[in-house]
Write a protein that holds these residues in place. Structure first.
Motif, PDB file in Angstrom:
ATOM      1  N   LEU A  30      34.703 -37.225  25.003  1.00  0.00           N
ATOM      2  CA  LEU A  30      34.837 -36.185  26.520  1.00  0.00           C
ATOM      3  C   LEU A  30      34.206 -36.353  27.417  1.00  0.00           C
ATOM      4  N   ARG A  31      32.930 -36.516  27.052  1.00  0.00           N
ATOM      5  CA  ARG A  31      31.579 -36.024  28.143  1.00  0.00           C
ATOM      6  C   ARG A  31      31.687 -37.827  28.753  1.00  0.00           C
ATOM      7  N   THR A  32      32.373 -38.570  27.733  1.00  0.00           N
ATOM      8  CA  THR A  32      31.822 -39.879  28.881  1.00  0.00           C
ATOM      9  C   THR A  32      33.152 -39.927  29.490  1.00  0.00           C
ATOM     10  N   ASN A  33      34.447 -39.622  29.578  1.00  0.00           N
ATOM     11  CA  ASN A  33      35.405 -40.162  30.199  1.00  0.00           C
ATOM     12  C   ASN A  33      35.328 -39.934  31.706  1.00  0.00           C
ATOM     13  N   LYS A  34      35.689 -41.193  32.202  1.00  0.00           N
ATOM     14  CA  LYS A  34      36.130 -40.827  33.621  1.00  0.00           C
ATOM     15  C   LYS A  34      36.339 -39.750  34.508  1.00  0.00           C
ATOM     16  N   GLU A  35      37.900 -39.391  33.988  1.00  0.00           N
ATOM     17  CA  GLU A  35      38.406 -38.681  34.961  1.00  0.00           C
ATOM     18  C   GLU A  35      38.100 -37.273  34.444  1.00  0.00           C
ATOM     19  N   VAL A  36      37.617 -37.240  33.417  1.00  0.00           N
ATOM     20  CA  VAL A  36      36.732 -35.440  32.674  1.00  0.00           C
ATOM     21  C   VAL A  36      35.062 -35.673  34.292  1.00  0.00           C
ATOM     22  N   ASN A  37      35.124 -36.359  33.945  1.00  0.00           N
ATOM     23  CA  ASN A  37      33.308 -36.636  34.711  1.00  0.00           C
ATOM     24  C   ASN A  37      33.627 -36.993  36.335  1.00  0.00           C
ATOM     25  N   GLN A  38      34.902 -36.844  36.734  1.00  0.00           N
ATOM     26  CA  GLN A  38      35.163 -37.239  38.605  1.00  0.00           C
ATOM     27  C   GLN A  38      34.892 -35.680  39.029  1.00  0.00           C
ATOM     28  N   PHE A  39      34.900 -34.904  38.869  1.00  0.00           N
ATOM     29  CA  PHE A  39      34.124 -33.991  39.365  1.00  0.00           C
ATOM     30  C   PHE A  39      33.376 -33.320  39.699  1.00  0.00           C
ATOM     31  N   ILE A  40      31.975 -33.967  37.966  1.00  0.00           N
ATOM     32  CA  ILE A  40      31.348 -33.104  37.629  1.00  0.00           C
ATOM     33  C   ILE A  40      29.892 -34.344  38.013  1.00  0.00           C
ATOM     34  N   THR A  41      29.241 -33.071  37.926  1.00  0.00           N
ATOM     35  CA  THR A  41      27.719 -33.934  38.315  1.00  0.00           C
ATOM     36  C   THR A  41      26.863 -33.259  37.166  1.00  0.00           C
ATOM     37  N   ARG A  42      26.829 -35.148  35.531  1.00  0.00           N
ATOM     38  CA  ARG A  42      25.309 -34.167  34.892  1.00  0.00           C
ATOM     39  C   ARG A  42      25.447 -35.965  34.147  1.00  0.00           C
ATOM     40  N   ASN A  43      24.366 -35.255  33.826  1.00  0.00           N
ATOM     41  CA  ASN A  43      24.369 -36.763  33.121  1.00  0.00           C
ATOM     42  C   ASN A  43      24.973 -37.449  31.840  1.00  0.00           C
ATOM     43  N   THR A  44      25.640 -38.232  31.591  1.00  0.00           N
ATOM     44  CA  THR A  44      26.895 -38.943  30.469  1.00  0.00           C
ATOM     45  C   THR A  44      25.984 -39.575  29.678  1.00  0.00           C
ATOM     46  N   PRO A  45      26.078 -38.964  27.856  1.00  0.00           N
ATOM     47  CA  PRO A  45      26.096 -39.304  26.602  1.00  0.00           C
ATOM     48  C   PRO A  45      26.166 -40.906  26.558  1.00  0.00           C
ATOM     49  N   LYS A  46      24.791 -41.526  26.443  1.00  0.00           N
ATOM     50  CA  LYS A  46      24.890 -43.030  26.440  1.00  0.00           C
ATOM     51  C   LYS A  46      25.902 -43.601  25.125  1.00  0.00           C
ATOM     52  N   ASN A  47      25.423 -42.858  23.917  1.00  0.00           N
ATOM     53  CA  ASN A  47      25.429 -43.159  22.986  1.00  0.00           C
ATOM     54  C   ASN A  47      25.840 -41.943  21.981  1.00  0.00           C
ATOM     55  N   LEU A  48      26.055 -41.896  20.687  1.00  0.00           N
ATOM     56  CA  LEU A  48      26.431 -40.747  19.474  1.00  0.00           C
ATOM     57  C   LEU A  48      25.199 -40.204  18.966  1.00  0.00           C
ATOM     58  N   ALA A  49      23.909 -40.220  19.406  1.00  0.00           N
ATOM     59  CA  ALA A  49      22.634 -39.744  19.247  1.00  0.00           C
ATOM     60  C   ALA A  49      22.339 -38.868  20.689  1.00  0.00           C
ATOM     61  N   GLU A  50      22.373 -39.056  21.816  1.00  0.00           N
ATOM     62  CA  GLU A  50      22.610 -38.554  22.876  1.00  0.00           C
ATOM     63  C   GLU A  50      23.917 -36.797  22.823  1.00  0.00           C
ATOM     64  N   ALA A  51      24.776 -37.539  22.508  1.00  0.00           N
ATOM     65  CA  ALA A  51      26.131 -36.791  21.831  1.00  0.00           C
ATOM     66  C   ALA A  51      25.518 -35.511  21.320  1.00  0.00           C
ATOM     67  N   ARG A  52      25.107 -35.674  19.601  1.00  0.00           N
ATOM     68  CA  ARG A  52      24.366 -34.821  18.375  1.00  0.00           C
ATOM     69  C   ARG A  52      22.743 -34.249  19.683  1.00  0.00           C
ATOM     70  N   ALA A  53      22.620 -34.733  20.249  1.00  0.00           N
ATOM     71  CA  ALA A  53      21.148 -33.471  21.247  1.00  0.00           C
ATOM     72  C   ALA A  53      21.991 -32.797  21.939  1.00  0.00           C
ATOM     73  N   PHE A  54      23.054 -33.320  22.670  1.00  0.00           N
ATOM     74  CA  PHE A  54      23.432 -32.126  23.592  1.00  0.00           C
ATOM     75  C   PHE A  54      24.743 -31.131  22.555  1.00  0.00           C
ATOM     76  N   ILE A  55      25.173 -30.929  21.341  1.00  0.00           N
ATOM     77  CA  ILE A  55      24.788 -30.768  20.310  1.00  0.00           C
ATOM     78  C   ILE A  55      23.994 -29.583  20.083  1.00  0.00           C
ATOM     79  N   ASP A  56      23.137 -29.792  19.897  1.00  0.00           N
ATOM     80  CA  ASP A  56      21.383 -29.214  19.296  1.00  0.00           C
ATOM     81  C   ASP A  56      21.010 -28.518  20.434  1.00  0.00           C
ATOM     82  N   MET A  57      21.243 -28.822  21.661  1.00  0.00           N
ATOM     83  CA  MET A  57      21.155 -28.039  22.737  1.00  0.00           C
ATOM     84  C   MET A  57      21.854 -26.831  23.074  1.00  0.00           C
TER      85      MET A  57
END
Length: 175
Positions: A30-57
């Motif tokens: 979801l957070r790396t999808n280009k269409e989802v991110n078209q109108f959102i300014t944010r850091n996209t996760p580069k790997n599953l570890a970064e997605a897990r870090a987002f979930i922890d946050m």
């Protein structure tokens, strides 16, 4: 605000539930999808570890009662369709901001409208909010239409300093 136990919300087709580590792949997608991110300014996760870090946050945000963040899951097949949440609470003002995202595979089917209505009901009825605002990119026509469908009112005089292309919409409950 107290989100313990976590408030699970249900609609006709959806379950809005707490995010957990089993959602890592879905959140990464979801957070790396280009269409989802078209109108959102944010850091996209580069790997599953970064997605897990987002979930922890997010888990810490909810545990500290500074926000509530739901996974939007289909009752039919338990697929993660998107996310929605309330945060930036101002308790004295009975205020929060709503944010949401929906995977393109599930757009234009009314899922986000259904989820948003349930979250608005929760915010106004359970949290006693008086104002909920949403910030959306000026070119995000689908988001603007969603907000207008739910009676949010565009605030043309207001701008978000860090994100000059965002537009602010407000929904207030009148006493």
């Amino acid at each position: 605000m107290n989100f313990s136990p976590f408030p699970i919300l249900k609609t006709e087709r959806l379950i809005l539930r707490q995010l957990n580590l089993n959602d890592t792949k879905a959140i990464f997608g979801l957070r790396t999808n280009k269409e989802v991110n078209q109108f959102i300014t944010r850091n996209t996760p580069k790997n599953l570890a970064e997605a897990r870090a987002f979930i922890d946050m997010i888990s810490n945000l909810v545990a500290s009662n500074n926000g509530v963040f739901w996974v939007i899951e289909s009752k039919q097949n338990n697929l993660v369709l998107g996310t929605i949440g309330l945060r930036h609470f101002e308790v004295d003002e009975n205020y929060a901001e709503v944010g949401y995202e929906l995977h393109p595979d599930f757009q234009e089917r009314g899922f986000m409208s259904e989820a948003l209505q349930e979250v608005l009901n929760f915010g106004f009825d359970k949290l006693n909010l008086k104002t909920i605002e949403a910030f959306t990119h000026k070119n995000n026509i689908a988001s603007t239409a969603l907000l207008e469908k739910h009676s949010f009112v565009f605030q043309p005089e207001r701008r978000e300093e860090e994100f000059e292309n965002n537009r602010i919409f407000k929904l207030e409950i009148k006493n």
